[in-house]
Write an enzyme that holds these catalytic residues in place. Structure first.
Site: not given
Ligand code: FE
Ligand code: ZN
Length: 255
Positions: A54, A56, A58-59, A110, A129, A167
């Site tokens: 996805h 975001h 952090d990905h 999400h 996530d 995570h």
């Molecule tokens: Fe994340």
């Molecule tokens: Zn995320």
């Protein structure tokens, strides 16, 4: 298929997937490039694709840098917000890493564009996530009904499917789960194992679909003990799937 978990940022995982037949490799999610390229080189692999779950940061925050370092990579994805996207894929489409093949599963809530990569032959799924060990993602772009539908697609996979999640939240997730099912022995045992494992610097990834069915409150909206706990605290809560799930999610948001 060889899978190497690569810690990213504070508690993220990227996963390097290597096809032993061709030494071609793909990376599921990419936030920090240096440790990824280090693993690729150490394995003598050739990186051919990025498989983002996805959009975001952090990905996908490392996508542009990785593309600059290794030009010509295929960047799969469903969401137009994925940086560097080259091959747009939707539910039921197939992606390839060397001779390895995965089916794309659309699992929104999400984010609307969240997908999973399901390698049927290898019994492995990468869930970003949406599904964690003992937890699920926050409902940023969907509601409880949408998340239940997404999680059902994952829960219906074979029990022995390995689940590679986004995570390392496992201990905290299981602490929360125990507030709802304090008598769940499998859950208590897994929480103890996860605390020991992470305390020693280890990882709790991957989990399995079977383990999540036994321990994850977001797979267990029908658990009698979970429902009894909620009914005692919230006498007006309707005991039906979406309401139970939504209340569980809301309690976790504030845990
Ligand atoms: Fe994340
Ligand atoms: Zn995320």
């Amino acid at each position: 298929m060889k899978v190497i978990a690569i810690p990213q940022l504070s508690d993220n995982y990227a996963y390097l997937i290597i096809d032993p037949a061709t030494r071609e490799a793909g990376i599921v999610d990419c936030a920090e490039v240096a440790p990824i390229l280090e693993a690729v080189d150490r394995e003598g692999a050739t990186l051919t694709a990025i498989l983002p779950t996805h959009h975001h940061f952090d990905h996908v925050g490392g996508n542009e840098e990785l593309l600059a370092a290794r030009p010509g990579l295929t960047v799969y994805g469903f969401d137009d917000r994925v940086p560097g996207l080259t091959d747009r894929v939707g539910h039921g489409d197939r992606v390839r890493v060397g001779s390895l093949e995965a089916e794309v599963l659309s699992i929104p809530a999400h984010t609307t564009g969240h997908i999973a990569y399901y390698f049927e032959r290898e019994h492995a799924v990468f869930t970003g996530d949406t599904l964690f060990a003992g937890g699920c993602g926050r409902l940023f772009e969907g509601d409880a009904a949408m998340m239940i539908a997404s999680l059902r697609k994952l829960r219906d996979l074979p029990d022995d499917t390995k689940v590679y999640f986004g995570h390392e939240y496992t201990v905290k997730n299981l602490d929360f789960a125990l507030t709802l099912e304090p008598q769940n022995r499998v859950l208590r045992d897994k929480r103890a194992w996860a605390a020991t494992t992470t305390g020693d610097g280890g990882y709790t990834t991957p989990t399995t679909i079977a383990s999540e069915k036994d321990t994850n409150p977001f797979f267990r909206w029908q658990s009698p003990e979970l429902r009894a706990t909620l009914a005692a605290k919230f006498p007006d809560l309707p005991m039906e799937d979406v309401a139970v799930f939504a209340k569980t999610r809301q309690l976790k948001d504030n845990f």
